[in-house]
Design an enzyme around this catalytic site. Structure first.
Site, mmCIF file in Angstrom:
data_model
loop_
_atom_site.group_PDB
_atom_site.id
_atom_site.type_symbol
_atom_site.label_atom_id
_atom_site.label_comp_id
_atom_site.label_asym_id
_atom_site.label_seq_id
_atom_site.Cartn_x
_atom_site.Cartn_y
_atom_site.Cartn_z
ATOM 1 N N TRP B 359 0.836 -1.217 0.000
ATOM 2 C CA TRP B 359 0.000 0.000 0.000
ATOM 3 C C TRP B 359 0.862 1.255 0.000
ATOM 4 O O TRP B 359 0.368 2.358 -0.240
ATOM 5 C CB TRP B 359 -1.003 -0.002 1.159
ATOM 6 C CG TRP B 359 -0.421 0.164 2.542
ATOM 7 C CD1 TRP B 359 0.355 -0.714 3.208
ATOM 8 C CD2 TRP B 359 -0.592 1.278 3.440
ATOM 9 N NE1 TRP B 359 0.692 -0.238 4.460
ATOM 10 C CE2 TRP B 359 0.123 0.985 4.635
ATOM 11 C CE3 TRP B 359 -1.283 2.485 3.357
ATOM 12 C CZ2 TRP B 359 0.172 1.853 5.730
ATOM 13 C CZ3 TRP B 359 -1.227 3.354 4.454
ATOM 14 C CH2 TRP B 359 -0.504 3.028 5.623
ATOM 15 N N ASP B 360 2.159 1.088 0.222
ATOM 16 C CA ASP B 360 3.105 2.196 0.103
ATOM 17 C C ASP B 360 2.929 2.931 -1.217
ATOM 18 O O ASP B 360 3.062 4.158 -1.291
ATOM 19 C CB ASP B 360 4.549 1.671 0.127
ATOM 20 C CG ASP B 360 4.872 0.823 1.335
ATOM 21 O OD1 ASP B 360 3.945 0.301 1.971
ATOM 22 O OD2 ASP B 360 6.066 0.644 1.625
ATOM 23 N N GLU B 490 1.558 -1.672 13.004
ATOM 24 C CA GLU B 490 1.592 -3.140 13.059
ATOM 25 C C GLU B 490 2.049 -3.671 14.419
ATOM 26 O O GLU B 490 2.188 -4.878 14.582
ATOM 27 C CB GLU B 490 2.499 -3.678 11.943
ATOM 28 C CG GLU B 490 1.899 -3.439 10.565
ATOM 29 C CD GLU B 490 2.870 -3.749 9.430
ATOM 30 O OE1 GLU B 490 4.094 -3.591 9.652
ATOM 31 O OE2 GLU B 490 2.405 -4.135 8.351
ATOM 32 N N LYS B 602 4.287 1.869 15.960
ATOM 33 C CA LYS B 602 5.361 1.682 14.982
ATOM 34 C C LYS B 602 5.417 2.827 13.981
ATOM 35 O O LYS B 602 6.478 3.306 13.624
ATOM 36 C CB LYS B 602 5.123 0.364 14.243
ATOM 37 C CG LYS B 602 6.208 -0.036 13.271
ATOM 38 C CD LYS B 602 5.812 -1.340 12.550
ATOM 39 C CE LYS B 602 6.875 -1.776 11.569
ATOM 40 N NZ LYS B 602 6.353 -2.821 10.664
ATOM 41 N N GLN B 603 4.269 3.215 13.501
ATOM 42 C CA GLN B 603 4.205 4.285 12.500
ATOM 43 C C GLN B 603 2.843 4.944 12.625
ATOM 44 O O GLN B 603 1.946 4.394 13.253
ATOM 45 C CB GLN B 603 4.396 3.725 11.110
ATOM 46 C CG GLN B 603 3.235 2.870 10.613
ATOM 47 C CD GLN B 603 3.498 2.270 9.245
ATOM 48 O OE1 GLN B 603 4.055 1.187 9.132
ATOM 49 N NE2 GLN B 603 3.108 2.973 8.210
#
Lengths: 767, 767
Positions: B359-360, B490, B602-603
């Site tokens: 999906w990046d 994640e 994480k992000q």
């Protein structure tokens, strides 16, 4: 529905008629074992059809390198596995030079296989029409001696029913075996030495990495119409197999019999350089006793087991066969002689599930062994975990815990974790609770309080430390929570506040603190030893209690039920009965995410807590929770039906209790889960026993007394079971007219029978 | 902290000094590619030191059999993998018969490697003192032609600095390669044909299973002091390698140069039986142009790219180098010429992460390509997903969805899922939202509304169906919920009601319904085609809207923030700043369960939603959420710092924005994550671009107009970037004195600059 080829019989498992499609199922169901070794019911002679070969030596394992798609920190690098061991049963047979192989004949008649549970032997017989004028009858019986647990005996007979013929037997031992369940096709075994001399053969092999040494041996004797026949000693050998060659000529009507004594000696019990001598001693033992006496010894040994463990059911042959099969398999798997061993979920019937020990032992097996064996057997099972405490502490350290906190592994052989799904390995931590429950249960049952100061307290302290560290303080609700767990219902992963886990965590801490006090006052030396060893302080104990006393329990006021976990009520709660057949079993039909977000329950979870802590809840509470959770339960774990059978019985829902009982007792015989080919579900067999004794028999300990609240399923005329309670043996008979309890003991015994307290005198019968 | 051996330079990546310990890092950082193929910066000559060899052909992959410890229903059986392709760069060198191998010399001097990003070539030079009286200088330059993307050019020179010597070159092509990242050691390639003739060599190989054919070819020319030297054509070959042998004698001061033209032709672009002819054509092209012209073409092609894509930063050399490295690598990886290709997370710099598309692409890469290339490039990226819609529907069907619901894979090459962790593969479903967001973003940016009736609407309908089916009605709160998901963060698995997922699900449905209406009124033919194809009814649309309008959004009233997921506030919220260094990065130091139950992010997760849907929230809301979530964020995904840099800039927290910018732009150059040896983080490089253009440049589209809200980091004197907005090129210059926007366009253009609407005339400059 399920398979139905096993013929109902009170004492035997029987199949009749040759059907190759059932070979692998039968290899599982007709497995034999003697606690020290075991085998699937593979054929002695060559079989080129579909088969799953399996021979196992208790306690011998291999650490296979872990295989995962994506590594997670904390995974064990190795995965201890039950090892397929060298084959000692092999006897190739040639009739006039042609190999005997059931896969190759059209004309197989009178095929029958029987596992005689009363006497502990396996027999197979059949006739083959080789040609129009040549027919043979085969009968082979084998058993693994209970008396001499390194010894197997095979009696393989061939009768020339029609025509004359030359019979050649080639008994062999084969150490060139592999596991079906290997991650990397590693060689698990190295063959070190092959010796063949004086009609005897020995292969010494060594497991790689773990360096277990096993000597596989054999000696054979030839008989013709019962007469011992001398034969020359020609043999063949390659890198991994020794094969003897024994031939004779039969005239029509004559019978040739090969008697093979064979087995293993292992470095678990001998120095590795003495293994061959030990094997020779086993052979001498066998030869000196002879086949008939060895068989009689076997029958006697099983009679001793049955004298204590048997359960009789009148009026329901399938139920009777089911319970005996369960009791028989448990005894084949584990006899409690060796504290290094444990009860693998597949016993000696398959390789699946790798390691040998699950929480099944503590939650399901210990009650069976406590009631049907001497007290030391259950103590051995507890000691097994005590011996592995250091490894459990290491295991917790790998996951970031400290200060001697222990997390017992989900699956193990030697104390190291042997499972590698993060949601199980790292999160199914309720297993720690079962360790403490087993100690509690053992002491409650046996009265052997000494176990706690001697060993149990150290385990309890390490586990209390784990729960304390594993809890999280939620400032939002001013309670302690346990986040990110998998409960007994493995169809939920990484949930917060699984009620069962939180409840048992709280209970573990409180138990531990209670016993610290008791040991302090009653066992001062042990108290000081344990406190010294663990550096436990009052301050630490207070911090545990702070957690235990303020543990969050998910509860819905409106429904009046404890919730399996946070958010459970957000799911769509559609009863299993409304699921279409095409969706079941969901573990085969649905993707994992769909299972997880569904409400469906694999096995008792909240109800497991109600089972363990029966006395903490009222019958009304049980009923409410049973009515809420059972309809959402798919029972796709072998451990599920037994708990529900017991609870249904306690709620006087006898039809449901009976249905669950059949499902648990005939799980493998009728192959409910369509996987019996891989082996039998050994540990859940103890659950079957519980569903009679605790369910229909209503057995529990109340104020140090055995208590029975009996209920007879309408399908049965009567049933009876025995309980060894502190070396007093109680026999409970339940019929439609009366319940009686008989005591074979040396002193009087108080019991509670259907709510009334009675005092039994030795050998007296009370009603 | 991190590595610091790369020398700051505005246009080049440079290392100086021979340090074998950096070889693998440099092989990643100095990688070259031309969109159609790429290579790690492996040495041409033999190197026996530690190296990670990698050559890749875009779009050529292998479906490796899935490897897992425990199978879960729904896992893909195969896992499409980037394939290590045949090596065409190899040139073994012998000096007086001794193989040249940098691993074997003590005396390596003047070692320098340079990746010239402006001109698109890689050069390596060094001297070796072979003996006291013999020294050579090596200089090798290579590039992969942008102009002719099947062609690579290598110019390998050796000068006899001291002494006379015999030089032998052995240029070769080698198809006997393997992947480091293989599950079962399958042979990925079969060599079908080797041909060597007239100084040319060809190897045709085929990938197993997928049957891609690739012809690897080479031709070499020898020069001595610049003079072309004819040489005989002796060659060697085995099953997988063709090797030519070219030797010459050098006197002190003379230089021998081997010019090697080599590359691939593949069955993606030619019939497989024409591959050798296509290779010959590529060689002719190269020989006819000659080295100097090919190099000039390369410089010109890169000049064209830079003319549009360059970002300049004055006053901060490392920042300048960082952004150019990111832009350069993105262009090496994907040029948008071929709708079958996509942007792999490692590009052509490594094998890790298997498949090519995450999906990046939709969330991070499309904005970069939209702004720096012609509009068709972004359209190609959307088309890629449109072409894979059928596979996305199949993928959803495997997980139990129906009626044309689509779940795009987490990782893919050909539309099939290529990932196998249930918590990602089955649960990280927010990726579906990014597909719709990319369509929305593309149309908003380009004004190419036709894409929606032509292709986009089908994708949106399939995704709306997925969200509708994936939602669960909670009677408890009378809302729809999405249970059991993994969000962009994640470090949480199987959570309920991830706000980002719920929000984008609701938005996807509403977008879809809005566009159904628009297409119905404005593109009637397409409307009927799509409705016919999808059998969509008004009733179905209503049922979607019922879900969308009643989607549950976890929110805490007291804090006034949306919660990352249900129960988030039960965690212990300890800021990352209080975590001891020994615990970081947590993905290396902590077990998975500990990460999961921690609060660490994480992000960007909630903040990813605030990034996508910036206009849905006030600046105050952004600030509140940023202040809540960023302190809990460990930024252990390469995709994390860029989003936070943009948001920090928007909140005028310039120091923090700058720090995140450095982290994203020099992630690989400074090896923040200690893994650059495995390859570079290509997709996050688009995030670096965004953090300048959208962060410091404050670029967004407002009412169909480009809008800029510029902010200059105090570390910079000025910066500038360009935007291709609907074929009008805007150049934005930001300095401490002024912000100017210049238009190279064919018509006037309305923009918003720092809140004011301006109309730019072609070539005018406004301040």
């Amino acid at each position: 529905m399920n398979q139905e080829y096993i013929i109902p019989n009170a004492w035997s498992i029987i199949e009749k008629g040759w059907r190759p499609e059932f070979v692998k199922s039968s290899e599982s169901l007709f497995s034999i074992g003697n606690g020290a070794m075991g085998q699937r019911a593979n054929f002695e002679e060559t079989y080129t059809g579909d088969t799953f070969q399996g021979s196992y030596v208790a306690g011998v394992y291999y650490p296979d390198k872990t295989k995962v798609g994506w590594w997670k920190n904390g995974y064990p690098e190795y995965f201890a596995k039950v090892l397929n061991a060298p084959n000692f049963i092999g006897i190739d047979v040639f009739i006039d030079g042609e190999a005997l192989d059931l896969a190759t004949y059209d004309q197989v008649h009178h095929y029958k296989q029987e596992l005689n549970m009363k006497e502990g032997w396996l027999e197979r017989s059949f006739n083959i029409e080789l040609t129009d004028d040549k027919e043979i009858a085969i009968k082979t019986r084998r058993f693994l001696s209970l008396d001499k647990d390194e010894l197997g005996v095979i009696n393989y007979s061939i009768t020339a029913v029609k025509g004359d013929m030359r019979i050649s037997f080639q008994p062999y031992i084969d150490a060139g075996i592999t596991n079906e369940d290997s991650n990397w096709d590693d060689a698990f075994w190295e063959v070190e030495e092959l010796t063949s001399k004086d009609h005897q053969a020995f292969i010494r092999s060594r497991t790689n990495k773990t360096n277990f040494y096993v000597c596989t041996y054999m000696q054979s004797e030839l008989y013709k119409d019962g007469e011992h026949v001398q034969y020359a000693d020609p043999f063949d050998q390659n890198d991994t197999v020794i094969r003897h060659k024994v031939a004779t000529q039969l005239e029509e009507g004559e019978t040739a019999t090969l008697l093979k004594y064979a087995g293993y000696t292992s470095s678990l019990n001998h120095e590795h350089f003495e293994l061959m001598d030990a094997a020779k001693a086993a052979i001498s033992h066998a030869v000196n006793k002879g086949y008939q006496q060895l068989l009689q010894d076997q029958i006697d040994a099983w009679a001793d087991i049955w004298a204590m463990a048997d359960i009789t059911i009148e009026g329901d042959l399938k139920a009777q066969q089911g319970i005996r099969f369960n009791i028989f398999q448990l005894n084949q798997t584990y006899l409690g002689k060796d504290a290094r061993l444990n009860i693998g979920p597949k016993g000696f019937t398959g390789e699946k599930y790798g390691g040998s020990t699950y929480w099944d032992t503590e939650a399901y097996c210990i009650p069976f062994y406590m009631a049907t064996k001497d007290q030391h057997v259950a103590r051995n099972l507890l000691t097994y975990r005590y011996e592995q405490l250091d490894k459990a502490i290491e295991n917790a350290e790998k996951l970031g815990f400290s200060n001697g906190a222990a997390l017992y592994p989900m699956v193990t052989m030697n104390g190291e974790e042997s499972h590698n799904e993060w949601e199980i390995t790292f999160e199914e931590i309720h297993r720690n609770g079962a360790m403490v429950f087993a100690i509690y249960n053992y002491v409650r049952y046996t009265g052997d309080y000494d176990y706690i100061p001697e060993m149990g307290l150290e385990v309890m302290i390490a586990i209390a430390r784990f729960w304390h560290q594993r809890s999280t303080y939620s400032s939002r609700v001013d309670k302690y929570m346990i986040l990110g767990v998998t409960g007994p219902n493995e169809y939920e992963n990484n949930v917060n506040n699984n009620w069962y886990t939180n409840y048992i965590a709280k209970w573990c801490i409180e138990q531990c603190v209670e016993h610290i006090k008791k040991v302090k006052s009653g066992h001062e030396d042990d108290y000081h030893r344990v406190i010294g060893l663990t550096s436990l302080t009052d301050g630490e104990i207070s911090s545990w209690l702070e957690v235990a006393h303020n543990m969050y329990m998910p509860y819905d006021k409106e429904l009046g039920i404890y919730l399996q976990q946070d958010g459970f009520l957000d799911k769509e709660l559609i009863p299993v009965s409304e699921l279409k057949a095409v969706h079941r079993p969901i573990n085969q039909k649905w993707s994992w995410d769909r299972i997880l977000r569904s409400c469906y329950i694999k096995q008792a979870d909240v109800l497991q807590g109600f089972y363990f802590f029966e006395d903490h809840f009222s019958k009304e509470q049980l009923e409410k929770h049973f009515d809420f959770y059972e309809p959402l339960t798919v029972h796709e774990s072998s451990l599920s039906p037994c708990v529900h059978s017991i609870q249904a019985a306690k709620l006087d829902r006898m039809d449901q209790a009976y249905e669950f009982y059949l499902r648990t007792s005939r799980l493998d015989l009728d192959d409910y889960n369509k996987e019996v080919e891989e082996g039998c579900h050994i540990t859940s067999m103890a659950g079957t026993w519980m569903s009679i004794v605790e369910g229909f028999g209503g057995f529990k300990i109340v104020n140090d007394m055995p208590s029975f609240e009996t209920r007879l399923p309408k399908q049965w005329k009567s049933f009876s079971f025995k309980i060894n309670f502190r070396d007093q043996i109680l026999t409970v008979n339940v019929s439609d007219s009366a319940t009686t309890v008989q005591l074979q003991g040396y002193q009087s015994q108080d019991i509670i029978l259907n709510g009334k307290k009675l005092t039994l005198e030795p050998l007296a019968v009370n009603a």
